[in-house]
Design a protein around this motif. Structure first.
Motif, PDB file in Angstrom:
ATOM      1  N   THR A 157       0.828  -1.211   0.000  1.00  0.00           N
ATOM      2  CA  THR A 157       0.000   0.000   0.000  1.00  0.00           C
ATOM      3  C   THR A 157       0.858   1.256   0.000  1.00  0.00           C
ATOM      4  O   THR A 157       0.616   2.202  -0.758  1.00  0.00           O
ATOM      5  CB  THR A 157      -0.933   0.000   1.226  1.00  0.00           C
ATOM      6  N   ILE A 158       1.860   1.271   0.884  1.00  0.00           N
ATOM      7  CA  ILE A 158       2.692   2.473   1.026  1.00  0.00           C
ATOM      8  C   ILE A 158       3.706   2.588  -0.106  1.00  0.00           C
ATOM      9  O   ILE A 158       4.109   3.696  -0.493  1.00  0.00           O
ATOM     10  CB  ILE A 158       3.403   2.458   2.388  1.00  0.00           C
ATOM     11  N   GLY A 159       4.099   1.430  -0.677  1.00  0.00           N
ATOM     12  CA  GLY A 159       5.104   1.452  -1.737  1.00  0.00           C
ATOM     13  C   GLY A 159       6.496   1.135  -1.242  1.00  0.00           C
ATOM     14  O   GLY A 159       7.494   1.486  -1.887  1.00  0.00           O
ATOM     15  N   ILE A 160       6.589   0.462  -0.089  1.00  0.00           N
ATOM     16  CA  ILE A 160       7.880   0.073   0.470  1.00  0.00           C
ATOM     17  C   ILE A 160       8.253  -1.298  -0.093  1.00  0.00           C
ATOM     18  O   ILE A 160       7.437  -2.231  -0.045  1.00  0.00           O
ATOM     19  CB  ILE A 160       7.815   0.011   2.004  1.00  0.00           C
ATOM     20  N   VAL A 178       8.561   0.923   9.334  1.00  0.00           N
ATOM     21  CA  VAL A 178       7.628   1.682   8.490  1.00  0.00           C
ATOM     22  C   VAL A 178       7.730   3.171   8.807  1.00  0.00           C
ATOM     23  O   VAL A 178       7.753   4.023   7.913  1.00  0.00           O
ATOM     24  CB  VAL A 178       6.180   1.178   8.705  1.00  0.00           C
ATOM     25  N   ALA A 179       7.805   3.497  10.106  1.00  0.00           N
ATOM     26  CA  ALA A 179       7.879   4.907  10.511  1.00  0.00           C
ATOM     27  C   ALA A 179       9.132   5.584   9.947  1.00  0.00           C
ATOM     28  O   ALA A 179       9.104   6.774   9.613  1.00  0.00           O
ATOM     29  CB  ALA A 179       7.874   5.011  12.034  1.00  0.00           C
ATOM     30  N   GLY A 180      10.215   4.843   9.837  1.00  0.00           N
ATOM     31  CA  GLY A 180      11.469   5.434   9.394  1.00  0.00           C
ATOM     32  C   GLY A 180      11.725   5.350   7.901  1.00  0.00           C
ATOM     33  O   GLY A 180      12.761   5.846   7.432  1.00  0.00           O
ATOM     34  N   HIS A 181      10.817   4.743   7.140  1.00  0.00           N
ATOM     35  CA  HIS A 181      11.065   4.572   5.704  1.00  0.00           C
ATOM     36  C   HIS A 181      10.725   5.843   4.933  1.00  0.00           C
ATOM     37  O   HIS A 181       9.759   6.551   5.233  1.00  0.00           O
ATOM     38  CB  HIS A 181      10.251   3.401   5.156  1.00  0.00           C
ATOM     39  N   ALA A 182      11.525   6.107   3.901  1.00  0.00           N
ATOM     40  CA  ALA A 182      11.349   7.331   3.115  1.00  0.00           C
ATOM     41  C   ALA A 182      10.010   7.369   2.375  1.00  0.00           C
ATOM     42  O   ALA A 182       9.483   8.458   2.099  1.00  0.00           O
ATOM     43  CB  ALA A 182      12.506   7.461   2.110  1.00  0.00           C
ATOM     44  N   GLU A 183       9.449   6.217   2.049  1.00  0.00           N
ATOM     45  CA  GLU A 183       8.185   6.183   1.313  1.00  0.00           C
ATOM     46  C   GLU A 183       6.981   6.507   2.197  1.00  0.00           C
ATOM     47  O   GLU A 183       5.894   6.763   1.697  1.00  0.00           O
ATOM     48  CB  GLU A 183       7.985   4.804   0.670  1.00  0.00           C
ATOM     49  N   SER A 184       7.172   6.458   3.504  1.00  0.00           N
ATOM     50  CA  SER A 184       6.057   6.729   4.423  1.00  0.00           C
ATOM     51  C   SER A 184       5.799   8.230   4.495  1.00  0.00           C
ATOM     52  O   SER A 184       6.726   9.026   4.722  1.00  0.00           O
ATOM     53  CB  SER A 184       6.379   6.195   5.818  1.00  0.00           C
ATOM     54  N   GLY A 185       4.533   8.602   4.327  1.00  0.00           N
ATOM     55  CA  GLY A 185       4.154  10.002   4.412  1.00  0.00           C
ATOM     56  C   GLY A 185       4.030  10.453   5.858  1.00  0.00           C
ATOM     57  O   GLY A 185       4.127   9.646   6.794  1.00  0.00           O
ATOM     58  N   PRO A 186       3.768  11.732   6.079  1.00  0.00           N
ATOM     59  CA  PRO A 186       3.673  12.260   7.448  1.00  0.00           C
ATOM     60  C   PRO A 186       2.563  11.613   8.272  1.00  0.00           C
ATOM     61  O   PRO A 186       2.735  11.397   9.475  1.00  0.00           O
ATOM     62  CB  PRO A 186       3.418  13.764   7.241  1.00  0.00           C
ATOM     63  N   GLU A 187       1.429  11.307   7.666  1.00  0.00           N
ATOM     64  CA  GLU A 187       0.337  10.677   8.408  1.00  0.00           C
ATOM     65  C   GLU A 187       0.719   9.265   8.841  1.00  0.00           C
ATOM     66  O   GLU A 187       0.409   8.836   9.958  1.00  0.00           O
ATOM     67  CB  GLU A 187      -0.943  10.647   7.553  1.00  0.00           C
ATOM     68  N   ASN A 209      -4.851  -2.169  10.112  1.00  0.00           N
ATOM     69  CA  ASN A 209      -5.714  -1.106   9.606  1.00  0.00           C
ATOM     70  C   ASN A 209      -5.051   0.276   9.601  1.00  0.00           C
ATOM     71  O   ASN A 209      -5.230   1.054   8.676  1.00  0.00           O
ATOM     72  CB  ASN A 209      -6.998  -1.026  10.442  1.00  0.00           C
ATOM     73  N   GLY A 210      -4.313   0.586  10.680  1.00  0.00           N
ATOM     74  CA  GLY A 210      -3.834   1.959  10.867  1.00  0.00           C
ATOM     75  C   GLY A 210      -2.937   2.470   9.764  1.00  0.00           C
ATOM     76  O   GLY A 210      -3.082   3.623   9.318  1.00  0.00           O
ATOM     77  N   ALA A 211      -1.985   1.642   9.319  1.00  0.00           N
ATOM     78  CA  ALA A 211      -1.046   2.087   8.281  1.00  0.00           C
ATOM     79  C   ALA A 211      -1.791   2.403   6.983  1.00  0.00           C
ATOM     80  O   ALA A 211      -1.525   3.426   6.323  1.00  0.00           O
ATOM     81  CB  ALA A 211       0.012   1.021   8.041  1.00  0.00           C
ATOM     82  N   ARG A 212      -2.714   1.528   6.627  1.00  0.00           N
ATOM     83  CA  ARG A 212      -3.474   1.739   5.385  1.00  0.00           C
ATOM     84  C   ARG A 212      -4.328   3.015   5.462  1.00  0.00           C
ATOM     85  O   ARG A 212      -4.377   3.812   4.532  1.00  0.00           O
ATOM     86  CB  ARG A 212      -4.360   0.518   5.129  1.00  0.00           C
ATOM     87  N   GLU A 213      -4.988   3.194   6.617  1.00  0.00           N
ATOM     88  CA  GLU A 213      -5.827   4.374   6.768  1.00  0.00           C
ATOM     89  C   GLU A 213      -4.990   5.653   6.796  1.00  0.00           C
ATOM     90  O   GLU A 213      -5.395   6.679   6.234  1.00  0.00           O
ATOM     91  CB  GLU A 213      -6.651   4.244   8.049  1.00  0.00           C
ATOM     92  N   ALA A 214      -3.815   5.598   7.444  1.00  0.00           N
ATOM     93  CA  ALA A 214      -2.933   6.766   7.476  1.00  0.00           C
ATOM     94  C   ALA A 214      -2.414   7.088   6.075  1.00  0.00           C
ATOM     95  O   ALA A 214      -2.313   8.264   5.685  1.00  0.00           O
ATOM     96  CB  ALA A 214      -1.773   6.511   8.428  1.00  0.00           C
ATOM     97  N   HIS A 215      -2.092   6.033   5.307  1.00  0.00           N
ATOM     98  CA  HIS A 215      -1.633   6.257   3.933  1.00  0.00           C
ATOM     99  C   HIS A 215      -2.734   6.904   3.102  1.00  0.00           C
ATOM    100  O   HIS A 215      -2.456   7.792   2.265  1.00  0.00           O
ATOM    101  CB  HIS A 215      -1.201   4.936   3.299  1.00  0.00           C
ATOM    102  N   GLN A 216      -3.972   6.486   3.340  1.00  0.00           N
ATOM    103  CA  GLN A 216      -5.091   7.105   2.628  1.00  0.00           C
ATOM    104  C   GLN A 216      -5.194   8.598   2.965  1.00  0.00           C
ATOM    105  O   GLN A 216      -5.510   9.423   2.101  1.00  0.00           O
ATOM    106  CB  GLN A 216      -6.387   6.375   2.975  1.00  0.00           C
ATOM    107  N   ARG A 217      -4.901   8.936   4.229  1.00  0.00           N
ATOM    108  CA  ARG A 217      -4.918  10.359   4.600  1.00  0.00           C
ATOM    109  C   ARG A 217      -3.773  11.104   3.918  1.00  0.00           C
ATOM    110  O   ARG A 217      -3.932  12.269   3.502  1.00  0.00           O
ATOM    111  CB  ARG A 217      -4.825  10.508   6.119  1.00  0.00           C
TER     112      ARG A 217
END
Length: 531
Positions: A157-160, A178-187, A209-217
């Protein structure tokens, strides 16, 4: 008399070898064992009937032994039903959590004193318990597979880029990655840090659920920025993001050709590439329902919101299924412990876990937790103190208490286990301070056989001397007594001048096995001083 018994045993060995050979032949060739073959084995009916304490057939025993991979040697098949169950219990106990239900059912059967209980366990009980163990193992495997798939879906989902090393991380470390990866957005980063501040349940919720929903944000935020410049491009990107997210729920990376399909054909492609184990999930069933609809709005709704909602229901269903299996096993363990009465600490912990969360029950069922919860302290009825170690000797420690130093409290705490001598209603007391060492009756003194602490040398003599049978005499003194399982008369566990003895000069004739010799032979279990 001995000659008759030896002849009977030889006849039973001969008959048993024939039966076992026939059973093995049947297992290899798939043919049934002819009834006449078993009936005509030399001396079989008389020899089987004459075996004391055996109410089951060899075939029933072979089938029961196969459950725990116990080798049905002649010596094993000649054991009494109770001793045969103890042999099964040892194999199940060594197998760990994989055979928790079989182990617990065996302990419950050993605690019973009726032949019917022993026969019922060998004939049907072990197989019913094994089915519970198998189902729980399947549920655990399914939960682990789903957890790994959830991680893969987060990365997709995030592209990692997905790697075996990432997928193998513990939940909290995966969230950190996941929190430290460059592909992860601020949310995504914010949600990951919030999850790390919580407990194990928060980590799992972020992954499922949380990572997917945060990526959607994050995507929504990017789209809002783009919308000001190019509304049409924003809508296109929104559609692509929804499709990629839905494909990730199926464990797929959507190709460019797949992303270009019409909504209904996109759903058909998801269904075509779904794995067999996905075809019973809400995710798959809802996709089928959507693609069968003639309404394009239904197709789009599934892609944008329906797939996510169905996936959440699947995750919750898997969690509930495993949680229900764990609670059934915890109730079984509680009932078995209540039946014996010698592990009140285990009963209390089971009730507390069952009244708590599903994670509490999972923690309770761990093998090391189960072993630790069998700790108890043993106190004299009507007097202060606890059975304790002092200078290597077993004494009645009158000064040890809950505020004493840890070493002193461990000296007065024992793990109460099924008897090493495999005797119904009997138990052995393992030292918390010195694992593998047990209370046993030792050298004779003026007050009886002095109780000492010694390492299990696995001999029959040691195991008998380290086994104690519970005798309830609450009607008079309110406590319980313990006797040695063998020997002439009844050797009670007693106390005299601060020391412990088996007998203590209070041996009773066999004609009065239930009589109570003295208050000095009355004991009570209390909460473990070193839990």
């Amino acid at each position: 008399m001995n000659a008759q018994h030896n002849a009977s045993a030889r006849r039973r060995r001969t008959a048993m070898r024939g039966l076992v050979a026939a059973t093995v032949l049947a297992a290899v060739t798939g043919t049934a064992v002819p009834a006449a073959a078993a009936d005509t084995a030399p001396g079989a009916p008389d020899a089987v009937a004459s075996a004391v304490g055996i109410g089951t057939t060899d075939i029933q025993r072979v089938e029961a032994a196969a459950v725990v991979r116990l080798d049905p040697t002649p010596d094993v098949l000649l054991l009494s039903d109770h001793d045969f169950i103890h042999a099964i219990w040892q194999k199940a106990d060594a197998a760990g959590e994989r055979m928790d239900a079989v182990r617990t059912a065996a302990e419950s059967a050993m605690a019973g004193t009726s032949a019917e209980e022993h026969v019922a366990f060998i004939v049907t009980g072990i197989h019913e318990a094994y089915r519970l163990d198998q189902q729980r193992e399947r549920d655990k495997a399914e939960a682990e597979r789903a957890a790994r798939q959830a991680r893969s879906q987060v990365l997709l989902t995030i592209g990692i880029p997905s790697t075996p090393e990432l997928l193998a991380l513990a939940d909290d470390n995966f969230v950190r990655a996941v929190a430290g990866h460059a592909e992860s957005g601020p949310e995504v980063r914010t949600a990951a840090l919030q999850a790390l501040a919580g407990d194990a349940a928060a980590w799992r919720e972020f992954i499922v659920n949380g990572a997917r929903e945060a990526h959607q944000r994050d995507v929504a935020r990017e789209l809002e920025e783009l919308a000001e410049r190019d509304r049409k491009e924003a809508e296109r990107l929104k559609e692509l993001a929804a499709r990629k997210s839905t494909a990730a729920l199926f464990g797929l990376t959507a190709s460019e050709a797949m992303l270009a399909l019409a909504d209904d054909n996109f759903l058909r492609e998801l269904l075509r590439q779904a794995t067999p184990d996905q075809r019973t999930t809400e995710l798959y069933i809802e996709a089928q329902r959507a693609v069968l609809s003639p309404d394009p709005a239904v197709w789009k709704a599934y892609i944008h919101t329906g797939a996510d909602a169905a996936y959440k229901r699947d995750a919750e269903n898997r969690r509930k299924k495993l949680a229900d299996a764990n609670r059934r096993l915890a109730l079984q363990i509680q009932a078995a412990a209540e039946k014996t009465g010698v592990n009140p600490h285990l009963v209390a912990a089971a009730k507390k876990a069952l009244a708590g969360s599903d994670d509490d029950v999972t923690q309770f069922l761990k093998a090391d937790t189960q072993y630790r919860l069998k700790r108890q302290s043993l106190a004299p009825w009507g007097s202060p103190g606890y059975v304790s170690l002092s200078g290597g000797k077993v004494v009645l420690g009158e000064t040890v208490k809950s505020t004493s130093a840890k070493a002193e409290r461990e000296d007065a705490t024992w793990v109460v286990l099924p008897a090493l001598a495999s005797q119904a209603g009997c138990y052995s007391f393992e030292s918390v301070r010195k694992p593998g060492h047990y209370l046993r009756s030792g050298k004779a003194e003026k007050d009886g056989l002095r109780v000492e602490l010694a390492a299990d040398d696995r001999s029959t003599a040691f195991r008998k001397s380290a086994s104690w049978c519970a005798r309830d005499h609450a009607m008079l003194f309110g406590g319980s007594g313990f006797t040695q399982p063998a020997g002439k008369g009844v050797n009670w566990l007693t106390r005299s001048e601060g020391a412990l003895y088996a007998g203590g000069g209070l041996k009773l004739p066999d004609a009065a096995p239930g009589a109570i010799p003295t208050l000095a032979a009355s004991w009570k279990f209390s909460a473990p001083l070193a839990p």
